[in-house]
Design a protein around this motif. Structure first.
Motif, short mmCIF file in Angstrom:
data_model
loop_
_atom_site.label_atom_id
_atom_site.label_comp_id
_atom_site.label_asym_id
_atom_site.label_seq_id
_atom_site.Cartn_x
_atom_site.Cartn_y
_atom_site.Cartn_z
N SER A 65 0.78 -1.19 0.01
CA SER A 65 0.02 -0.08 0.06
C SER A 65 0.67 1.16 0.16
CB SER A 65 -1.00 0.05 1.12
OG SER A 65 -0.13 -0.18 2.52
N ARG A 66 2.32 1.02 0.09
CA ARG A 66 3.03 2.17 0.00
C ARG A 66 2.87 3.15 -1.32
NH1 ARG A 66 8.60 1.53 -0.12
NH2 ARG A 66 8.00 -0.51 -0.54
N ARG A 67 2.53 2.40 -2.56
CA ARG A 67 2.32 3.05 -3.96
C ARG A 67 0.95 3.55 -4.13
NH1 ARG A 67 6.73 4.66 -6.33
NH2 ARG A 67 8.39 3.46 -5.74
N THR A 68 1.15 4.45 -4.73
CA THR A 68 -0.42 5.12 -5.05
C THR A 68 -0.99 4.22 -5.96
OG1 THR A 68 0.57 7.27 -4.76
CG2 THR A 68 -1.42 7.40 -5.64
N TRP A 69 -0.25 4.04 -7.14
CA TRP A 69 -0.82 3.04 -7.95
C TRP A 69 -1.44 1.98 -7.50
CZ3 TRP A 69 0.18 -1.77 -9.18
CH2 TRP A 69 1.63 -2.28 -8.82
N SER A 70 -0.89 1.13 -6.50
CA SER A 70 -1.41 -0.18 -6.22
C SER A 70 -2.78 0.19 -5.28
CB SER A 70 -0.26 -0.64 -5.29
OG SER A 70 -0.11 -0.02 -4.22
#
Lengths: 162, 95
Positions: A65-70
């Motif tokens: 969940s660190r990534r915005t795209w994911s």
């Protein structure tokens, strides 16, 4: 003994490649268990769609969940699932397509499009709301993950057809 | 006072994205594209890199579509062959 040692490493500390393969194979198993034995075209298309969604969802949750795209991708998949579930009797297609077209009608034009960022914004999940710097960063990560997804899926196809 | 003023002026340009940062991120993207990976970075324009990035992502999406289709076919077939195997085994036991 050796396999016991391997299993002790938590999944969260393994590579994204391993995490994706693990999550995707689990999702495929679940899909296969609730499979309907219908051979109609609709059922076939639905199966393809479910495999695809399972693949993207596994990738997003493997990326974390660190990534915005994911986060955006998981949110989109869950929303589509919800729409499909609640509108089974009503006309679900019309509602989904109206949501999509509404989104495409208002692109945020900040004068950044000299570089052609609008194309990227539509392709990278969550790209519509990112500033230019994070869009580049997220795109690079998204491409890396998509490449891993394709590699692992090819291995799955090879495994099942072999 | 003057330094503060210059800083505030600076921050307004930073919010509009630093050119060096953009160049670095664009060349970072270029390294990920098989089409442009081996080209010298100053010979390829940023717009070209972005265009190729979009094409590459589209290709990857299409490939995921194809692989999903093949996988769902394979899984369905695998199940029917398994079902056929089980059925034939049951038939053998009955006879």
């Amino acid at each position: 003994m050796f396999s016991g040692k391997i299993r002790k490493i938590p999944l969260s500390r393994r590579s994204i490649r391993t995490r994706f393969a693990y999550k995707f194979s689990k999702a495929l198993k679940e899909l296969n268990q609730k499979r309907t034995f219908s051979s109609s075209l609709e059922a076939y298309n639905r199966r393809c769609y479910m495999v695809k969604m399972a693949s993207y969802a596994s990738l997003a949750s493997a990326a974390g969940s660190r990534r915005t795209w994911s986060r955006a991708l998981l949110w989109k998949i869950r929303r589509n699932k919800g729409l499909m579930r609640t509108n089974k009797s009503a006309a679900p297609r019309r509602r989904i397509s109206s949501l999509i077209s509404k989104k495409e009608e208002n692109p945020n034009n900040n004068g950044e499009d000299l570089l052609g960022l609008e194309g990227l914004r539509k392709l990278v999940p969550g790209g519509e709301v990112m500033d230019a710097l994070s869009l580049f960063d997220e795109t690079a990560d998204y491409i890396k993950c998509l490449t891993i997804q394709v590699q692992i899926m090819r291995k799955f196809v090879h495994f099942y057809s072999g | 006072m003057s330094s503060r003023r210059s800083r505030s002026r600076h921050s307004s340009t930073v919010s509009r994205v630093n050119e060096d940062q953009i160049n670095e991120l664009v060349s970072n993207l270029q390294q990920l594209l098989p089409e442009l990976r081996n080209r010298c970075s100053d010979k390829v324009s940023a717009a070209r890199v972005l265009q190729e990035t979009c094409n590459y992502i589209r290709n990857l999406h299409r490939e995921v579509d194809d692989l999903s289709e093949r996988l769902s076919e394979l899984l369905a077939n695998q199940d029917t062959t398994q079902a056929a195997l089980i059925r034939s085994l049951l038939m053998q036991q009955q006879s």
